[in-house]
Enzyme design. Sequence first.
Site: not given
Ligand code: PGA
Length: 263
Positions: A72, A141, A143, A148
């Site tokens: 992304d 959450d 995702h 999301e």
């Molecule tokens: P993080 O983010 O590795 O910084 O915890 C993961 C994500 O939001 O997919």
Amino acid sequence: MRVIIKADYQQCSKWAADYVSYKINRSHPNSTHPFVLGLPTGSTPLGMYQELITQNKQGKVSFEHVATFNMDEYIGLPPEHPQSYHYFMKENFFKHINIQAKNIHLLNGMTRDYEKECNDYEAAIRKLGGVDLFIGGIGTDGHIAFNEPGSSLSSRTRIKTLRYDTIKSNARFFNGDITKVPHTTLTVGIGTIMDAAEVMIMATGRNKAEAIKHGIEGSISHMWPISILQMHQHGIIVCDEEAASMLAADTIKYFKEIENHAS
Ligand code: PGA
């Protein structure tokens, strides 16, 4: 689904890096058939990237014939912006390894034609024969990439508006200033990730425990996008004890026993 439960972040990073190196080496990639990796940003994969850099410098793995597709990118951040994922990948991984620039793919968040950008990205993945190993993190959450809760479980690469919780969580990368976090992104879809030959999701820390519980023990639901991994023939979750802490004791014992027998 394989579930690898390690003691801590460092051990998860090492396991993941060893697995990536093993898969690359085993496929004997060359210029016509590169090994295709899907890659995440965020804090979770940093330890894995550091270990892969070390292994690359030690000659244990080469990225000369590895092609990458990042998950992304924020809309509106130029590649040189320190919070863009272009910048993150260059600084934390690409500039330290022997990857060829032509093999690196990231979505262009500065494009004016989002639809074309996303369609071209899917086409570029297809042209290389698909992703061999898609690596991802998860949000609290559940995702995956910027898909999301409520995202279609068969979604493709597209524009996505972030939910407030994700914007708030990502503000830590923008000096805590929530107003600086872009609200829209381009992201591969859940269907794009699921098309990969193999998917490895990494999760560490107590704040990921609920997502891991839903992903492994819950029903498949678009409200916990990680749960779609249950439908993948070759899905792997690599997590530490803290991220596994909401799983039933029996679940932990079961997956640990399988891995002990496998090794
Ligand atoms: P993080 O983010 O590795 O910084 O915890 C993961 C994500 O939001 O997919």
